[in-house]
Scaffold this motif. Structure first.
Motif, PDB file in Angstrom:
ATOM      1  N   SER A 198      68.776  23.937   7.484  1.00 56.62           N
ATOM      2  CA  SER A 198      69.985  23.320   8.047  1.00 56.62           C
ATOM      3  C   SER A 198      71.200  23.626   6.963  1.00 56.62           C
ATOM      4  CB  SER A 198      69.738  21.704   7.836  1.00 56.62           C
ATOM      5  OG  SER A 198      69.764  21.068   6.597  1.00 56.62           O
ATOM      6  N   ASP A 212      72.238  27.093   8.432  1.00 57.03           N
ATOM      7  CA  ASP A 212      72.812  26.998   9.383  1.00 57.03           C
ATOM      8  C   ASP A 212      74.230  26.609   9.361  1.00 57.03           C
ATOM      9  OD1 ASP A 212      70.289  27.788  10.652  1.00 57.03           O
ATOM     10  OD2 ASP A 212      69.907  25.962  11.238  1.00 57.03           O
ATOM     11  N   ASN A 257      62.888  22.668   6.390  1.00 54.57           N
ATOM     12  CA  ASN A 257      63.965  22.340   7.172  1.00 54.57           C
ATOM     13  C   ASN A 257      65.278  22.162   6.786  1.00 54.57           C
ATOM     14  OD1 ASN A 257      62.284  22.743   9.438  1.00 54.57           O
ATOM     15  ND2 ASN A 257      61.471  20.480   9.484  1.00 54.57           N
ATOM     16  N   HIS A 258      65.214  21.401   5.682  1.00 57.85           N
ATOM     17  CA  HIS A 258      66.575  21.115   4.695  1.00 57.85           C
ATOM     18  C   HIS A 258      67.243  22.157   4.474  1.00 57.85           C
ATOM     19  CE1 HIS A 258      69.325  18.908   2.165  1.00 57.85           C
ATOM     20  NE2 HIS A 258      68.974  19.766   1.239  1.00 57.85           N
TER      21      HIS A 258
END
Length: 110
Positions: free
Chosen positions: A98, A101, A94-95
């Motif tokens: 992000s 993104d 997830n890190h």
């Protein structure tokens, strides 16, 4: 009847092939194909499933997953394009996502 068996039968029928046609074209006997289509486990090898996929014009990976030759998790590293991604936990993934993104957001602005 198994998911794999149903999938194989439907794919064969959509191509308008009989079990005898399959035998003639790729050498899987009527009885073995019938058993596979009726849900017998491990009756077909990976090579035979690949031949069926080519003959029926269907993707190989779902067949391998349904047959138990692959798990969806086995494909994670190849789907992502990142080496050794399977070694990361969800929080680490997830890190990284992000960060990706964020970079994409900046590229869109510029």
């Amino acid at each position: 009847m198994s998911e794999l068996g149903n999938y194989l039968r439907n794919a064969r029928n959509e191509k308008g092939l009989s079990q005898a046609n399959v035998y003639t074209q790729i050498g899987i006997t009527n009885s073995r194909l019938c058993k596979a289509e009726n849900g017998a486990d491990n009756i077909l090898s990976a090579i035979e499933l690949k031949k069926l996929a080519v003959l029926y014009g269907i993707p190989t990976v779902p067949l391998f997953i349904m047959a138990g030759f692959l798990e969806v998790s086995d494909l994670e590293e190849y789907r992502s394009g990142f080496k050794n991604i399977s070694m990361l936990d969800s929080e680490e993934k997830n890190h990284i996502q992000s960060q990706i993104d964020f970079i994409i957001k900046i590229k869109k602005k510029g």
